[in-house]
Design a protein around this motif. Structure first.
Motif, PDB file in Angstrom:
ATOM      1  N   GLY A  91       0.816  -1.213   0.000  1.00 43.01           N
ATOM      2  CA  GLY A  91       0.000   0.000   0.000  1.00 43.01           C
ATOM      3  C   GLY A  91       0.849   1.262   0.000  1.00 43.01           C
ATOM      4  O   GLY A  91       0.590   2.202  -0.761  1.00 43.01           O
ATOM      5  N   VAL A  92       1.880   1.290   0.832  1.00 41.86           N
ATOM      6  CA  VAL A  92       2.759   2.456   0.890  1.00 41.86           C
ATOM      7  C   VAL A  92       3.481   2.649  -0.442  1.00 41.86           C
ATOM      8  O   VAL A  92       3.617   3.781  -0.943  1.00 41.86           O
ATOM      9  CB  VAL A  92       3.767   2.297   2.044  1.00 41.86           C
ATOM     10  CG1 VAL A  92       4.847   3.374   1.976  1.00 41.86           C
ATOM     11  CG2 VAL A  92       3.059   2.355   3.394  1.00 41.86           C
ATOM     12  N   ALA A  93       3.953   1.572  -1.051  1.00 42.27           N
ATOM     13  CA  ALA A  93       4.654   1.668  -2.332  1.00 42.27           C
ATOM     14  C   ALA A  93       3.754   2.244  -3.412  1.00 42.27           C
ATOM     15  O   ALA A  93       4.200   3.037  -4.255  1.00 42.27           O
ATOM     16  CB  ALA A  93       5.160   0.282  -2.754  1.00 42.27           C
ATOM     17  N   GLY A  97       4.297   5.691  -5.474  1.00 40.87           N
ATOM     18  CA  GLY A  97       4.299   5.689  -6.934  1.00 40.87           C
ATOM     19  C   GLY A  97       3.446   6.804  -7.505  1.00 40.87           C
ATOM     20  O   GLY A  97       3.807   7.429  -8.506  1.00 40.87           O
ATOM     21  N   ALA A  98       2.314   7.083  -6.857  1.00 43.63           N
ATOM     22  CA  ALA A  98       1.432   8.161  -7.329  1.00 43.63           C
ATOM     23  C   ALA A  98       2.103   9.520  -7.226  1.00 43.63           C
ATOM     24  O   ALA A  98       1.756  10.448  -7.964  1.00 43.63           O
ATOM     25  CB  ALA A  98       0.132   8.153  -6.527  1.00 43.63           C
ATOM     26  N   ALA A 108      11.293   2.529  -9.204  1.00 47.15           N
ATOM     27  CA  ALA A 108      11.723   2.067  -7.886  1.00 47.15           C
ATOM     28  C   ALA A 108      10.532   1.689  -7.008  1.00 47.15           C
ATOM     29  O   ALA A 108      10.582   0.701  -6.254  1.00 47.15           O
ATOM     30  CB  ALA A 108      12.563   3.146  -7.208  1.00 47.15           C
ATOM     31  N   THR A 109       9.445   2.465  -7.105  1.00 48.24           N
ATOM     32  CA  THR A 109       8.271   2.133  -6.290  1.00 48.24           C
ATOM     33  C   THR A 109       7.642   0.820  -6.728  1.00 48.24           C
ATOM     34  O   THR A 109       7.072   0.099  -5.903  1.00 48.24           O
ATOM     35  CB  THR A 109       7.205   3.248  -6.344  1.00 48.24           C
ATOM     36  OG1 THR A 109       6.664   3.359  -7.665  1.00 48.24           O
ATOM     37  CG2 THR A 109       7.793   4.580  -5.901  1.00 48.24           C
ATOM     38  N   GLY A 114       6.545  -4.902  -5.703  1.00 48.92           N
ATOM     39  CA  GLY A 114       6.778  -6.323  -5.961  1.00 48.92           C
ATOM     40  C   GLY A 114       7.189  -7.065  -4.706  1.00 48.92           C
ATOM     41  O   GLY A 114       6.785  -8.208  -4.488  1.00 48.92           O
ATOM     42  N   VAL A 115       7.996  -6.404  -3.864  1.00 49.73           N
ATOM     43  CA  VAL A 115       8.384  -7.012  -2.590  1.00 49.73           C
ATOM     44  C   VAL A 115       7.151  -7.242  -1.718  1.00 49.73           C
ATOM     45  O   VAL A 115       6.959  -8.320  -1.143  1.00 49.73           O
ATOM     46  CB  VAL A 115       9.406  -6.119  -1.853  1.00 49.73           C
ATOM     47  CG1 VAL A 115       9.663  -6.646  -0.442  1.00 49.73           C
ATOM     48  CG2 VAL A 115      10.706  -6.038  -2.639  1.00 49.73           C
TER      49      VAL A 115
END
Length: 402
Positions: A91-93, A97-98, A108-109, A114-115
């Motif tokens: 969720g944070v990633a 990204g936005a 990178a996001t 993916g992690v």
């Protein structure tokens, strides 16, 4: 005795599967979310579609390479807590990204996403396998898949709709908020779920688990097969929006609907697996599934209208999960003591296939054209089904307990 075997009188499936399915749903929202909006991302950052398709490749690659670590961590430290933490990371990633101001930062996001996503689905499968015995496992896994397929369906279709109104940044922002809310809801659900925590695996037992997995003759067949599936089928998805653009259909919502057809086919599989399995058997499921996939790859190669391509993707998704579901069950039986590790390796090879797939399709489309590339993938899928049906056998894991 496993938890599923400890309740022979229970003719239904454990209620905890609903919680596990919810976690799979939340993680799956992001899997195909950027595919419908790739043309706009490419335009905003002045990169080619093939370069933007690298998002799918890097997401899949990160998902893949994290699997051995995730599987080992789940077997060592416990599965539910790790799954919920990974949802929060995802969720944070997405929110980061936005807010990205450059293509490398957005890239990178997606690595971070993916992690996060990589920690959810294989652990969900492992928890499902812990709760349900082999005789009901393919049906139970089908229920877990239903959550993931619904997430894929909404992730692809809603992202196209949101993209038309709010752009690709809006897609990632909405997705991030939803996944964080879902992680909180799933955490609350696990507190009430009666999931017994199995004894934590030691490092020495984990090493033994790896030996058990790779001495099983089914392991190289399972892992090679899911790699090829990921390459030939999922590797196509980043190019579907551009195929539609070539036909003059530039609506992101339409691209989302077409891609979501695959998830609809997956849902249809979850509703039909309990009837198909006794009728076709495992071998028949694998052969029929890969033949259905191949037929629809050929159909898409001819570039029909988007309405027809949506139906093609529905049938393709149904066939894909007929074969893939069988492979998941075989993977769940490679080891008992290191089941999370075995299923994480299954996801590792599957997503490595999805990493190679967009690159292979990009090369094929550039040098051979659309028709020959999709025809080649169709032929590979037919051969795959026949080989798997011939080589895979039901075998008790070497570490199975009476």
């Amino acid at each position: 005795m496993s938890q599923g075997e400890a309740r022979p009188h229970d003719h239904g499936l454990p209620p905890a599967l609903y919680v596990i399915s919810g976690a799979s749903f939340a993680a799956a929202l992001s899997a195909r979310a950027l595919d419908p909006v790739l043309p706009h991302i490419a335009e905003d950052f002045s990169v080619s579609i093939a370069t933007a398709a690298g998002f799918s490749a890097v997401f899949a690659f990160t998902f893949a390479v994290i699997q051995p670590l995730i599987g080992a961590a789940a077997d060592l430290f416990g599965k539910p807590r790790l799954m919920i933490g990974c949802l929060a990371v995802l969720g944070v990633a997405s929110i980061l990204g936005a807010l990205s101001t450059s293509f490398p930062l957005l890239f990178a996001t997606r690595i971070l996403a993916g992690v996060g996503s990589g920690g959810v689905f294989p652990i969900a499968l492992s928890l499902t396998s812990d709760l349900v015995g082999p005789e009901k496992r393919q049906i139970a896994i089908g229920r877990t898949l239903a959550g993931a397929m619904t997430g894929n369906l909404l992730g692809a279709s809603a992202s196209g709709l949101i993209g038309d109104f709010l752009g690709w940044r809006g897609v990632l922002a909405v997705l991030g908020v939803l996944v964080i809310v879902a992680s909180i809801a799933v955490a609350a659900g696990f507190r009430g779920a009666k999931i017994k925590h199995p004894p934590k695996t030691s490092l020495s037992a984990l090493r033994t688990g790896y030996r058990t997995i790779f001495t099983n003759p089914n392991a190289p067949v399972c892992y090679s097969a899911v790699f090829i599936e990921g390459c030939c089928v999922l590797g196509l998805f980043p190019y579907i929006a551009s195929f539609l653009f070539d036909l003059g259909e530039t609506s992101l919502s339409v691209a989302g609907i077409v891609i979501a057809g695959f998830a609809v086919g997956g849902l249809f599989y979850t509703m039909t697996v309990s009837r198909l399995l006794p009728w076709l058997g495992v071998k028949g499921m694998m052969i029929a599934g890969t033949v259905l996939v191949a037929s629809q790859l050929v159909a898409v190669a001819f570039g029909p209208r988007w309405e027809i391509q949506t139906l093609n993707l529905v049938v393709m998704g149904w066939g894909f999960y007929m074969a893939h579901g069988c492979l998941q069950v075989f993977a769940s039986e490679l080891s008992v003591e290191a089941r999370a590790t075995a299923l994480s390796l299954h996801s590792f090879f599957f997503f490595m296939g999805q990493t190679v797939g967009p690159l292979a399709y990009g090369f094929g489309l550039a040098h051979g054209g659309k028709g020959p590339t999709l025809f080649a993938s169709a032929g590979i899928m037919v051969v795959l089904g026949l080989v798997c049906a011939r080589l895979l056998r039901q075998r008790a894991p070497a570490d199975a307990r009476a």
